[in-house]
Design a protein around this motif. Sequence first.
Motif, PDB file in Angstrom:
ATOM      1  N   ASP A   1     -62.745   1.145 -17.093  1.00  0.00           N
ATOM      2  CA  ASP A   1     -63.350   0.861 -15.797  1.00  0.00           C
ATOM      3  C   ASP A   1     -64.399   1.893 -15.407  1.00  0.00           C
ATOM      4  N   TRP A   2     -64.420   3.024 -16.075  1.00  0.00           N
ATOM      5  CA  TRP A   2     -65.199   4.145 -15.573  1.00  0.00           C
ATOM      6  C   TRP A   2     -66.236   4.714 -16.530  1.00  0.00           C
ATOM      7  N   ILE A   3     -66.480   4.107 -17.668  1.00  0.00           N
ATOM      8  CA  ILE A   3     -67.472   4.668 -18.591  1.00  0.00           C
ATOM      9  C   ILE A   3     -68.417   3.586 -19.089  1.00  0.00           C
ATOM     10  N   SER A   4     -69.603   4.006 -19.483  1.00  0.00           N
ATOM     11  CA  SER A   4     -70.625   3.065 -19.936  1.00  0.00           C
ATOM     12  C   SER A   4     -70.326   2.570 -21.348  1.00  0.00           C
ATOM     13  N   HIS A   5     -70.947   1.463 -21.695  1.00  0.00           N
ATOM     14  CA  HIS A   5     -70.794   0.907 -23.041  1.00  0.00           C
ATOM     15  C   HIS A   5     -71.361   1.856 -24.093  1.00  0.00           C
ATOM     16  N   THR A   6     -72.468   2.506 -23.771  1.00  0.00           N
ATOM     17  CA  THR A   6     -73.087   3.430 -24.708  1.00  0.00           C
ATOM     18  C   THR A   6     -72.164   4.606 -25.015  1.00  0.00           C
ATOM     19  N   PHE A   7     -71.571   5.173 -23.965  1.00  0.00           N
ATOM     20  CA  PHE A   7     -70.659   6.301 -24.148  1.00  0.00           C
ATOM     21  C   PHE A   7     -69.405   5.851 -24.906  1.00  0.00           C
ATOM     22  N   THR A   8     -68.907   4.666 -24.580  1.00  0.00           N
ATOM     23  CA  THR A   8     -67.744   4.110 -25.283  1.00  0.00           C
ATOM     24  C   THR A   8     -68.036   3.966 -26.769  1.00  0.00           C
ATOM     25  N   HIS A   9     -69.211   3.447 -27.089  1.00  0.00           N
ATOM     26  CA  HIS A   9     -69.596   3.247 -28.487  1.00  0.00           C
ATOM     27  C   HIS A   9     -69.654   4.586 -29.232  1.00  0.00           C
ATOM     28  N   LYS A  10     -70.196   5.602 -28.591  1.00  0.00           N
ATOM     29  CA  LYS A  10     -70.287   6.922 -29.227  1.00  0.00           C
ATOM     30  C   LYS A  10     -68.891   7.490 -29.509  1.00  0.00           C
ATOM     31  N   ILE A  11     -68.012   7.405 -28.533  1.00  0.00           N
ATOM     32  CA  ILE A  11     -66.644   7.896 -28.718  1.00  0.00           C
ATOM     33  C   ILE A  11     -65.963   7.122 -29.850  1.00  0.00           C
ATOM     34  N   LYS A  12     -66.140   5.813 -29.854  1.00  0.00           N
ATOM     35  CA  LYS A  12     -65.523   4.961 -30.874  1.00  0.00           C
ATOM     36  C   LYS A  12     -65.994   5.352 -32.280  1.00  0.00           C
ATOM     37  N   GLN A  13     -67.278   5.575 -32.441  1.00  0.00           N
ATOM     38  CA  GLN A  13     -67.819   5.973 -33.741  1.00  0.00           C
ATOM     39  C   GLN A  13     -67.269   7.324 -34.183  1.00  0.00           C
ATOM     40  N   ASN A  14     -67.284   8.293 -33.278  1.00  0.00           N
ATOM     41  CA  ASN A  14     -66.795   9.630 -33.630  1.00  0.00           C
ATOM     42  C   ASN A  14     -65.302   9.629 -33.937  1.00  0.00           C
ATOM     43  N   ALA A  15     -64.539   8.853 -33.198  1.00  0.00           N
ATOM     44  CA  ALA A  15     -63.097   8.766 -33.444  1.00  0.00           C
ATOM     45  C   ALA A  15     -62.827   8.123 -34.804  1.00  0.00           C
ATOM     46  N   ALA A  16     -63.595   7.098 -35.146  1.00  0.00           N
ATOM     47  CA  ALA A  16     -63.409   6.422 -36.434  1.00  0.00           C
ATOM     48  C   ALA A  16     -63.688   7.368 -37.598  1.00  0.00           C
ATOM     49  N   LYS A  17     -64.719   8.189 -37.471  1.00  0.00           N
ATOM     50  CA  LYS A  17     -65.050   9.153 -38.519  1.00  0.00           C
ATOM     51  C   LYS A  17     -63.911  10.144 -38.752  1.00  0.00           C
ATOM     52  N   ARG A  18     -63.211  10.483 -37.675  1.00  0.00           N
ATOM     53  CA  ARG A  18     -62.139  11.467 -37.754  1.00  0.00           C
ATOM     54  C   ARG A  18     -60.760  10.844 -37.916  1.00  0.00           C
ATOM     55  N   GLY A  19     -60.659   9.523 -37.807  1.00  0.00           N
ATOM     56  CA  GLY A  19     -59.368   8.858 -37.933  1.00  0.00           C
ATOM     57  C   GLY A  19     -58.465   9.039 -36.720  1.00  0.00           C
ATOM     58  N   VAL A  20     -59.061   9.185 -35.539  1.00  0.00           N
ATOM     59  CA  VAL A  20     -58.302   9.364 -34.308  1.00  0.00           C
ATOM     60  C   VAL A  20     -58.090   7.995 -33.658  1.00  0.00           C
ATOM     61  N   LYS A  21     -56.856   7.701 -33.272  1.00  0.00           N
ATOM     62  CA  LYS A  21     -56.548   6.435 -32.615  1.00  0.00           C
ATOM     63  C   LYS A  21     -57.133   6.424 -31.207  1.00  0.00           C
ATOM     64  N   ILE A  22     -57.562   5.222 -30.782  1.00  0.00           N
ATOM     65  CA  ILE A  22     -58.097   5.030 -29.433  1.00  0.00           C
ATOM     66  C   ILE A  22     -57.264   3.964 -28.738  1.00  0.00           C
ATOM     67  N   VAL A  23     -56.935   4.220 -27.487  1.00  0.00           N
ATOM     68  CA  VAL A  23     -56.286   3.231 -26.641  1.00  0.00           C
ATOM     69  C   VAL A  23     -57.266   2.916 -25.518  1.00  0.00           C
TER      70      VAL A  23
END
Length: 112
Positions: free
Chosen positions: A54-76
Amino acid sequence: MSTALIVGGDQIDGIKQELSNFGITHINHWSGRKVGDGKKVIPQDTDLIILITDWISHTFTHKIKQNAAKRGVKIVYTPNGPAALRTRLQKLDPDYVVETECREDHSSFSLH
């Protein structure tokens, strides 16, 4: 899991409590609205990322998602609120159960 990063949200005390119930012992928080948030690096010890959608932009979400995937960190992904997060954490770990109070008298309950 022991360390989580919450991204988004302002009043996150309920979410922090829910993560504590889940066994998270260290919590970092980025509001996602500060100018420098987009340049931050996910801390090395992060085991789980909670994205408050509810509180973050799509662009910021996409960046976090990419970085988490590179590191193998789960996202909820969750809207703001502990109840929504609890449901998602239960799906992540079916053994995670938090007892809640339940009213026995449902006679006054109405959908209207």
